[in-house]
Scaffold this active site. Structure first.
Site, PDB file in Angstrom:
ATOM      1  N   SER A  27       0.738  -1.395  -0.020  1.00 49.07           N
ATOM      2  CA  SER A  27       0.057  -0.245  -0.114  1.00 49.07           C
ATOM      3  C   SER A  27       0.806   1.167  -0.069  1.00 49.07           C
ATOM      4  O   SER A  27       0.433   2.587  -0.061  1.00 49.07           O
ATOM      5  CB  SER A  27      -1.017   0.058   0.958  1.00 49.07           C
ATOM      6  N   ASN A 109      -2.578  -3.030  12.610  1.00 48.22           N
ATOM      7  CA  ASN A 109      -3.880  -2.829  12.464  1.00 48.22           C
ATOM      8  C   ASN A 109      -4.496  -1.708  13.553  1.00 48.22           C
ATOM      9  O   ASN A 109      -5.342  -1.025  13.031  1.00 48.22           O
ATOM     10  CB  ASN A 109      -4.422  -4.129  12.901  1.00 48.22           C
ATOM     11  N   THR A 154     -40.450  26.030 -10.071  1.00 48.62           N
ATOM     12  CA  THR A 154     -40.923  24.658  -9.677  1.00 48.62           C
ATOM     13  C   THR A 154     -41.236  23.758 -10.932  1.00 48.62           C
ATOM     14  O   THR A 154     -41.636  24.414 -11.802  1.00 48.62           O
ATOM     15  CB  THR A 154     -41.981  24.708  -8.793  1.00 48.62           C
ATOM     16  N   HIS A 155     -41.052  22.562 -10.963  1.00 49.14           N
ATOM     17  CA  HIS A 155     -40.752  21.943 -12.180  1.00 49.14           C
ATOM     18  C   HIS A 155     -40.310  22.333 -13.312  1.00 49.14           C
ATOM     19  O   HIS A 155     -40.380  22.263 -14.430  1.00 49.14           O
ATOM     20  CB  HIS A 155     -42.218  21.634 -12.449  1.00 49.14           C
ATOM     21  N   SER A 276     -14.269  26.475 -28.072  1.00 52.23           N
ATOM     22  CA  SER A 276     -14.192  25.130 -28.625  1.00 52.23           C
ATOM     23  C   SER A 276     -13.197  25.171 -29.785  1.00 52.23           C
ATOM     24  O   SER A 276     -13.190  26.234 -30.456  1.00 52.23           O
ATOM     25  CB  SER A 276     -15.815  25.180 -29.567  1.00 52.23           C
ATOM     26  N   LYS A 282     -17.813  29.883 -29.491  1.00 54.36           N
ATOM     27  CA  LYS A 282     -18.338  29.141 -28.109  1.00 54.36           C
ATOM     28  C   LYS A 282     -17.344  29.646 -26.851  1.00 54.36           C
ATOM     29  O   LYS A 282     -16.207  29.882 -26.906  1.00 54.36           O
ATOM     30  CB  LYS A 282     -17.999  27.712 -28.190  1.00 54.36           C
ATOM     31  N   ASN A 284     -17.713  27.937 -23.120  1.00 57.62           N
ATOM     32  CA  ASN A 284     -18.388  26.789 -22.657  1.00 57.62           C
ATOM     33  C   ASN A 284     -18.251  26.657 -21.053  1.00 57.62           C
ATOM     34  O   ASN A 284     -17.042  27.045 -20.516  1.00 57.62           O
ATOM     35  CB  ASN A 284     -17.921  25.242 -23.151  1.00 57.62           C
ATOM     36  N   GLU A 289     -19.530  22.059 -15.384  1.00 59.72           N
ATOM     37  CA  GLU A 289     -19.959  20.671 -15.898  1.00 59.72           C
ATOM     38  C   GLU A 289     -19.006  19.688 -15.279  1.00 59.72           C
ATOM     39  O   GLU A 289     -19.526  18.838 -14.694  1.00 59.72           O
ATOM     40  CB  GLU A 289     -19.537  20.709 -17.360  1.00 59.72           C
ATOM     41  N   TYR A 316      -9.699  -7.460  11.991  1.00 60.83           N
ATOM     42  CA  TYR A 316      -8.839  -6.759  10.751  1.00 60.83           C
ATOM     43  C   TYR A 316      -8.914  -7.740   9.521  1.00 60.83           C
ATOM     44  O   TYR A 316      -8.707  -8.825   9.692  1.00 60.83           O
ATOM     45  CB  TYR A 316      -7.386  -6.284  11.002  1.00 60.83           C
ATOM     46  N   GLN A 321      -7.528  -2.358   3.637  1.00 59.20           N
ATOM     47  CA  GLN A 321      -6.419  -1.621   2.967  1.00 59.20           C
ATOM     48  C   GLN A 321      -7.064  -0.878   1.641  1.00 59.20           C
ATOM     49  O   GLN A 321      -6.791   0.288   1.406  1.00 59.20           O
ATOM     50  CB  GLN A 321      -5.448  -2.139   2.369  1.00 59.20           C
TER      51      GLN A 321
HETATM   52  N1  ARG Z   1      -1.400  -1.596   4.986  1.00 54.48           N
HETATM   53  C1  ARG Z   1      -1.965  -2.174   5.834  1.00 54.48           C
HETATM   54  C2  ARG Z   1      -3.436  -1.692   5.548  1.00 54.48           C
HETATM   55  O1  ARG Z   1      -3.691  -0.540   5.159  1.00 54.48           O
HETATM   56  C3  ARG Z   1      -1.627  -2.076   7.014  1.00 54.48           C
HETATM   57  C4  ARG Z   1      -2.155  -2.951   8.173  1.00 54.48           C
HETATM   58  C5  ARG Z   1      -1.624  -4.395   7.767  1.00 54.48           C
HETATM   59  N2  ARG Z   1      -1.901  -5.547   8.568  1.00 54.48           N
HETATM   60  C6  ARG Z   1      -1.848  -6.696   8.434  1.00 54.48           C
HETATM   61  N3  ARG Z   1      -2.185  -7.441   9.415  1.00 54.48           N
HETATM   62  N4  ARG Z   1      -1.221  -7.184   7.451  1.00 54.48           N
HETATM   63  O2  ARG Z   1      -4.650  -2.305   5.810  1.00 54.48           O
END
Ligand code: ARG
Length: 477
Positions: A27, A109, A154-155, A276, A282, A284, A289, A316, A321
Site C-alpha cells: 500500500s 492494525n 418549480t418543475h 471550442s 463558443k 463553454n 460541468e 482486521y 486496505q
Molecule cells: N497496509 C495495511 C492496511 O492498510 C496495514 C495493516 C496491515 N496489517 C496486517 N495485518 N497485514 O490495511
C-alpha cells in the site's frame, strides 16, 4: 536466514513472495499520504511506552526527535510495504535497534485505524474551511445583488419572483448543513485505537489515555476488536462529502442552465470557461460541468467502501486496505472543487436586467394577486379560481394581469379595487412573502445578516490558523 528479510513479518517464511503479488499487495504507493499521521501516532505510542517503563525518557526523546526528522524529510522511494514499514525502516536507519523497540506493544492494525482517523479528522477541518469560504463568497455575492430579482422555478416552470440573494442563500443553508454533518462525523471518529493491538488488546499494560490525550482524541476506543476493524467513520465521512458534492452539483447545474442564451441570466467568467476548437463563437461552462460530475467520483468512493465493508468478519482483514484510496480520491477532489467554486462564485456576473425582465411576464404575480383577494375576504380556493380566470382571459388577449383595466377585472369578482395594481407590482409580489425564511425584502436582509454571522462563526473556529501551519500540526487539529 529468511528470504523475507527486511519485511516486518519475515520470521516464519522460507519462500520468497511472488514479485507480482508482492508489488500488488503493498500500500506504500498510496498510504504514503499518511506519513504525518503515522509519525504523530508513533510519537504518541512512544510516550505510552515511556509511561509503561518500556522506554527510558532518553530513548523516548531520541525516538521522538528521529520521528520528527522523518516527517520533515518527507517520503523518499524505499522498498517499503506500507507507510508503517517505511517509518520503521527510517527509524532503524537513524537509531539502530532502538528504532525496532517502538513496535513493542502495537500492531499495524491499530496503527492504520489510528492514522486514518487522524487523516480524516484533519481533512474534515480543511473541508469545513473550504465550504465556509465558498459560503462566504455566496453571501458576498448576495450582498452585492441588493434587491435584484429573478424568477424561481418549480418543475423548472416559472413560479414566483424571488430575490437573487434569497436564491444564493438557499445554497448557504445547504453548505451549513454539510458543515454540521462533517463536524458530527469528526466527533464520532475522535476516539483512539492505539493500544488495541492486532485484535485483542495490547499485551503490555499500556495506559491508553496517554496516547489518546497526546493525539487529542476524546478517549481511547472501548473495544479492541471493534477498533481494529471499524471503518464506519470512513463511510460517514465519504457520505458527508457526497452531500457536499451533491449540493455543488445542483449549484453547478443551475449556473450551467442560467448561462445558456435561452436563460441569459449569467455571464460566464472567461477565466473559468473554455472555448471550442471547432466553433469559434463558443464559451463553454466547463467548470460547472466538471463540478456537476464530481459527485460521481465522491459517491463512487462511498459506494466502494460500502461494498468493501459488507459482510467482513471481525476483526482486521486486508480488505480494509482498499478503503484508503477512495478516501484520498474523494478528499482531493472535494478540496480542489470547493476552492474553485469560491473563486468562481466571486467572479460570477449576473445579468440582473434579464432576470428582472423574466419576472415581468408569465403571471409570476398570480399568487400575490390571489393573496390580494384573500385580504378582501375571499376564501383562497375562490381567489385562486378568480385569478385563474383572469389569467386565462389575459392569455387569450395576450397581456399580463397588470395591463387589465379595473372594469375588466371586475368581471372576475366585485372585490377588485384600484389598490389591486399596487398589490401586484414586482416589489409587492416579493414583500407579500413576509415570513421567516421568505423572500420579502426585509426578511432576506435579516437572513443575510444571520447567515453571515453563522458563517463568520465557523471561520473564527476553523479558519484562524492558516492552512500551512495547520498541515504542520494537524495531529493536534
Ligand atoms: N497496509 C495495511 C492496511 O492498510 C496495514 C495493516 C496491515 N496489517 C496486517 N495485518 N497485514 O490495511
Amino acid at each position: 536466514m529468511s528470504e523475507q528479510q527486511g519485511k516486518m513479518w519475515s520470521g516464519r517464511f522460507r519462500e520468497p513472495l511472488d514479485p507480482a503479488f508482492d508489488h500488488w499487495q503493498r500500500s506504500f504507493r498510496f498510504d504514503r499520504q499518511l506519513l504525518d499521521d503515522e509519525v504523530a501516532a508513533s510519537k504518541a505510542h512512544a510516550l505510552a511506552l515511556e509511561a509503561a517503563g518500556v522506554l527510558t525518557q532518553d530513548e523516548r526523546s531520541r525516538i521522538s526527535v528521529a520521528l520528527d526528522q522523518i516527517a520533515a524529510s518527507g517520503i523518499s522511494e524505499a522498498d517499503a510495504e506500507d507507510i508503517h514499514h517505511f517509518v520503521e525502516m527510517k527509524l532503524v536507519d537513524a537509531l539502530g535497534d532502538l528504532g525496532l523497540k517502538l513496535h513493542t506493544g502495537r500492531s499495524r492494525n491499530e496503527q492504520i485505524a489510528t492514522d486514518l482517523r487522524l487523516y480524516i479528522r484533519f481533512r474534515i477541518r480543511v473541508a469545513i474551511m473550504h465550504i465556509a469560504a465558498w459560503a462566504q463568497q455566496l453571501i458576498e455575492k448576495a450582498k452585492t445583488m441588493g434587491s435584484a430579482v429573478m424568477p424561481s422555478y418549480t418543475h423548472l416552470q416559472r413560479a414566483e419572483p424571488v430575490l437573487v440573494a434569497h436564491w444564493l442563500l438557499a445554497y448557504v443553508e445547504m453548505l451549513l448543513r454539510d458543515i454540521s454533518r462533517l463536524e458530527d462525523c469528526a466527533k464520532r471518529l475522535n476516539f483512539c485505537p492505539l493500544g488495541s493491538g492486532p485484535i485483542a488488546g495490547a499485551t503490555l499494560a499500556l495506559d491508553r489515555n496517554v496516547a489518546a490525550r497526546e493525539l487529542r482524541f476524546t478517549a481511547p476506543t472501548a473495544n479492541s476488536m471493534d477498533a481494529t476493524s471499524d471503518r464506519d467513520f470512513v463511510l460517514e465521512y465519504l457520505n458527508a462529502l457526497t452531500l457536499v458534492a451533491l449540493h455543488a452539483s445542483r449549484f453547478a447545474e443551475e449556473i450551467t442552465l442560467f448561462s445558456t442564451a435561452e436563460f441569459g441570466f449569467v455571464d460566464l467568467p472567461e477565466a473559468f470557461s473554455t472555448g471550442s476548437s471547432a466553433m469559434p463563437q463558443k464559451k463553454n461552462p466547463d467548470l460547472t460541468e466538471l463540478v456537476r460530475a464530481k459527485v460521481g467520483r465522491v459517491n463512487g468512493a462511498a459506494q466502494a467502501v460500502v461494498l468493501q465493508l459488507k459482510g467482513l468478519p471481525l476483526a482486521y482483514n486486508k480488505d480494509l486496505q482498499e478503503t484508503q484510496e477512495p478516501v484520498f480520491t474523494a478528499t482531493t477532489a472535494m478540496h480542489l472543487t470547493l476552492n474553485l467554486l469560491a473563486k468562481f462564485t466571486a467572479a460570477l456576473n449576473f445579468r440582473t436586467d434579464r432576470m428582472r425582465a423574466a419576472c415581468q411576464t408569465g403571471f409570476m404575480n398570480a399568487m400575490a394577486a390571489a393573496t390580494y383577494l384573500v385580504h378582501k375576504g375571499v376564501p383562497f380556493r375562490k381567489a385562486h379560481e378568480k385569478i385563474g380566470n383572469a389569467v386565462r382571459y389575459c392569455l387569450d388577449k395576450g397581456c399580463e394581469l397588470d395591463q387589465l383595466t379595473l372594469n375588466e377585472l371586475k368581471q372576475f369578482g366585485p372585490e377588485f379595487e384600484q389598490d389591486f395594481f399596487a398589490a401586484i407590482t414586482l416589489e409587492a409580489t416579493l414583500d407579500c412573502h413576509d415570513v421567516l425564511g421568505g423572500t420579502a425584502r426585509h426578511r432576506v436582509q435579516e437572513a443575510l445578516k444571520d447567515a453571515e454571522g453563522r458563517v463568520q462563526n465557523l471561520i473564527d473556529i476553523y479558519g484562524k490558523v492558516d492552512l500551512g501551519a495547520q498541515e504542520a500540526s494537524h495531529a493536534g487539529a
